[in-house]
Write a protein that holds these residues in place. Structure first.
Motif, PDB file in Angstrom:
ATOM      1  N   LEU A  28       0.847  -1.190   0.000  1.00 23.40           N
ATOM      2  CA  LEU A  28       0.000   0.000   0.000  1.00 23.40           C
ATOM      3  C   LEU A  28       0.883   1.241   0.000  1.00 23.40           C
ATOM      4  CD1 LEU A  28      -2.922   1.097   0.276  1.00 23.40           C
ATOM      5  CD2 LEU A  28      -2.597   0.991   2.752  1.00 23.40           C
ATOM      6  N   THR A  29       0.513   2.255  -0.776  1.00 22.10           N
ATOM      7  CA  THR A  29       1.248   3.510  -0.790  1.00 22.10           C
ATOM      8  C   THR A  29       1.250   4.097   0.623  1.00 22.10           C
ATOM      9  OG1 THR A  29       0.542   3.902  -3.078  1.00 22.10           O
ATOM     10  CG2 THR A  29       1.390   5.804  -1.855  1.00 22.10           C
ATOM     11  N   THR A  30       2.419   4.529   1.087  1.00 21.91           N
ATOM     12  CA  THR A  30       2.564   5.075   2.434  1.00 21.91           C
ATOM     13  C   THR A  30       1.577   6.213   2.676  1.00 21.91           C
ATOM     14  OG1 THR A  30       4.899   4.476   2.459  1.00 21.91           O
ATOM     15  CG2 THR A  30       4.199   6.142   4.054  1.00 21.91           C
ATOM     16  N   GLY A  31       0.900   6.157   3.826  1.00 22.34           N
ATOM     17  CA  GLY A  31      -0.044   7.204   4.224  1.00 22.34           C
ATOM     18  C   GLY A  31      -1.461   6.996   3.728  1.00 22.34           C
ATOM     19  N   GLN A  32      -1.714   5.919   2.990  1.00 23.57           N
ATOM     20  CA  GLN A  32      -3.030   5.674   2.412  1.00 23.57           C
ATOM     21  C   GLN A  32      -3.844   4.687   3.251  1.00 23.57           C
ATOM     22  OE1 GLN A  32      -4.171   7.169  -0.628  1.00 23.57           O
ATOM     23  NE2 GLN A  32      -2.386   8.423  -0.158  1.00 23.57           N
ATOM     24  N   THR A  33      -5.146   4.719   3.048  1.00 23.28           N
ATOM     25  CA  THR A  33      -6.067   3.755   3.648  1.00 23.28           C
ATOM     26  C   THR A  33      -6.930   3.200   2.531  1.00 23.28           C
ATOM     27  OG1 THR A  33      -6.118   4.951   5.749  1.00 23.28           O
ATOM     28  CG2 THR A  33      -7.946   3.438   5.313  1.00 23.28           C
ATOM     29  N   VAL A  34      -7.122   1.880   2.525  1.00 22.62           N
ATOM     30  CA  VAL A  34      -8.032   1.267   1.571  1.00 22.62           C
ATOM     31  C   VAL A  34      -9.023   0.390   2.330  1.00 22.62           C
ATOM     32  CG1 VAL A  34      -6.468   1.335  -0.405  1.00 22.62           C
ATOM     33  CG2 VAL A  34      -6.504  -0.681   1.054  1.00 22.62           C
ATOM     34  N   TYR A  35     -10.208   0.273   1.759  1.00 27.64           N
ATOM     35  CA  TYR A  35     -11.300  -0.493   2.354  1.00 27.64           C
ATOM     36  C   TYR A  35     -11.593  -1.714   1.491  1.00 27.64           C
ATOM     37  CZ  TYR A  35     -11.844   3.747   5.027  1.00 27.64           C
ATOM     38  OH  TYR A  35     -11.595   4.807   5.863  1.00 27.64           O
ATOM     39  N   ALA A  36     -12.079  -2.776   2.113  1.00 24.31           N
ATOM     40  CA  ALA A  36     -12.448  -3.980   1.368  1.00 24.31           C
ATOM     41  C   ALA A  36     -13.483  -3.601   0.313  1.00 24.31           C
ATOM     42  CB  ALA A  36     -13.010  -5.041   2.308  1.00 24.31           C
ATOM     43  N   GLY A  37     -13.160  -3.835  -0.952  1.00 22.54           N
ATOM     44  CA  GLY A  37     -14.051  -3.490  -2.056  1.00 22.54           C
ATOM     45  C   GLY A  37     -13.654  -2.246  -2.814  1.00 22.54           C
ATOM     46  N   ASP A  38     -12.614  -1.534  -2.360  1.00 16.55           N
ATOM     47  CA  ASP A  38     -12.131  -0.357  -3.095  1.00 16.55           C
ATOM     48  C   ASP A  38     -11.479  -0.785  -4.403  1.00 16.55           C
ATOM     49  OD1 ASP A  38     -12.868   1.489  -1.153  1.00 16.55           O
ATOM     50  OD2 ASP A  38     -10.814   2.020  -0.579  1.00 16.55           O
ATOM     51  N   LEU A  39     -11.776  -0.068  -5.477  1.00 15.86           N
ATOM     52  CA  LEU A  39     -11.062  -0.224  -6.734  1.00 15.86           C
ATOM     53  C   LEU A  39      -9.679   0.392  -6.522  1.00 15.86           C
ATOM     54  CD1 LEU A  39     -11.859  -1.352  -9.530  1.00 15.86           C
ATOM     55  CD2 LEU A  39     -12.328   0.985 -10.233  1.00 15.86           C
ATOM     56  N   LEU A  40      -8.616  -0.300  -6.932  1.00 14.35           N
ATOM     57  CA  LEU A  40      -7.255   0.163  -6.681  1.00 14.35           C
ATOM     58  C   LEU A  40      -6.533   0.509  -7.966  1.00 14.35           C
ATOM     59  CD1 LEU A  40      -6.128  -2.513  -4.056  1.00 14.35           C
ATOM     60  CD2 LEU A  40      -7.032  -0.217  -3.630  1.00 14.35           C
ATOM     61  N   LYS A  41      -5.612   1.464  -7.856  1.00 14.88           N
ATOM     62  CA  LYS A  41      -4.763   1.815  -8.991  1.00 14.88           C
ATOM     63  C   LYS A  41      -3.313   1.497  -8.646  1.00 14.88           C
ATOM     64  CE  LYS A  41      -3.975   6.681  -7.741  1.00 14.88           C
ATOM     65  NZ  LYS A  41      -4.098   8.067  -8.241  1.00 14.88           N
ATOM     66  N   ALA A  42      -2.543   1.188  -9.687  1.00 17.38           N
ATOM     67  CA  ALA A  42      -1.110   0.971  -9.544  1.00 17.38           C
ATOM     68  C   ALA A  42      -0.423   2.327  -9.573  1.00 17.38           C
ATOM     69  CB  ALA A  42      -0.598   0.092 -10.673  1.00 17.38           C
ATOM     70  N   VAL A  43       0.580   2.482  -8.723  1.00 24.15           N
ATOM     71  CA  VAL A  43       1.309   3.742  -8.614  1.00 24.15           C
ATOM     72  C   VAL A  43       2.766   3.484  -8.998  1.00 24.15           C
ATOM     73  CG1 VAL A  43       1.990   5.578  -7.005  1.00 24.15           C
ATOM     74  CG2 VAL A  43      -0.234   4.483  -6.763  1.00 24.15           C
ATOM     75  N   ALA A  44       3.393   4.437  -9.692  1.00 24.26           N
ATOM     76  CA  ALA A  44       4.805   4.313 -10.032  1.00 24.26           C
ATOM     77  C   ALA A  44       5.578   4.021  -8.749  1.00 24.26           C
ATOM     78  CB  ALA A  44       5.313   5.597 -10.687  1.00 24.26           C
ATOM     79  N   GLY A  45       6.479   3.089  -8.809  1.00 21.93           N
ATOM     80  CA  GLY A  45       7.198   2.665  -7.615  1.00 21.93           C
ATOM     81  C   GLY A  45       6.673   1.346  -7.084  1.00 21.93           C
ATOM     82  N   GLY A  46       5.589   0.831  -7.703  1.00 19.48           N
ATOM     83  CA  GLY A  46       5.109  -0.500  -7.382  1.00 19.48           C
ATOM     84  C   GLY A  46       4.102  -0.617  -6.273  1.00 19.48           C
ATOM     85  N   THR A  47       3.560   0.495  -5.780  1.00 19.91           N
ATOM     86  CA  THR A  47       2.552   0.419  -4.726  1.00 19.91           C
ATOM     87  C   THR A  47       1.151   0.593  -5.299  1.00 19.91           C
ATOM     88  OG1 THR A  47       2.672   2.792  -4.215  1.00 19.91           O
ATOM     89  CG2 THR A  47       4.197   1.328  -3.024  1.00 19.91           C
TER      90      THR A  47
END
Length: 171
Positions: A28-47
């Motif tokens: 997970l990208t540092t400082g972020q919060t994700v919830y079960a069911g969130d659509l996710l994006k890939a971020v440069a750096g592999g997070t």
């Protein structure tokens, strides 16, 4: 009877080819919060982090759990349903009434706020841009007696703009 307004993000239903639905741990990208069911994006750096409606082809999948890194510890992982062949259930948002003519149309999603108590996503399909958004492809409505075409219908969708699709460039 009207459909119940109960957003819960993207929930895996089945695999298009009959395969097993699996997850892969992603950082997970540092400082972020994700919830079960969130659509996710890939971020440069592999997070990964929660996706916005305009994030397009960098969508990598759906969070399979709630992970809070708001304290910025870094290095936390989230299990991700990242196979582009997984079919998900998602609720259409308020304001527009999808109909059967929308089967095989595309749409974006709305990144509604998650619930920190339950850990469940608030993401929904953006019914107002069916036919113009491109993140998701609508396959059908969920066939249940309490789920009619119209506002807040629960839909079967696949991620249309998926980073792991052959025709999509990287981040």
């Amino acid at each position: 009877m009207a459909n119940v307004d109960f957003p819960r993000g993207f929930v895996p239903l089945y695999h298009l080819t009959g395969g097993e639905i699996r997850t892969k741990d992603r950082v997970l990208t540092t400082g972020q919060t994700v919830y079960a069911g969130d659509l996710l994006k890939a971020v440069a750096g592999g997070t990964v982090q929660a996706a916005g409606a305009g994030d397009g082809v960098i969508v990598i999948g759906v969070a399979a759990g709630y992970v809070d890194d708001s304290a910025s510890a870094g290095g936390k992982t989230v299990p991700v349903y990242q196979d582009p062949k997984i079919v998900f259930s998602v609720q259409a948002d308020t304001g527009t009434a999808p109909a059967s003519i929308d089967i095989f149309a595309t749409a974006d999603h709305v990144a509604g706020a998650g619930n920190a108590t339950t850990g469940i996503s608030g993401h929904e399909l953006d019914a107002s841009n069916i036919g113009t958004g491109a993140q998701l492809k609508i396959l059908d409505r969920i066939n249940r007696g309490d789920n009619a075409w119209g506002e807040h219908v629960d839909l079967e969708v696949v991620i249309n703009e998926h980073i792991l699709s052959a025709a999509v460039a990287g981040v």
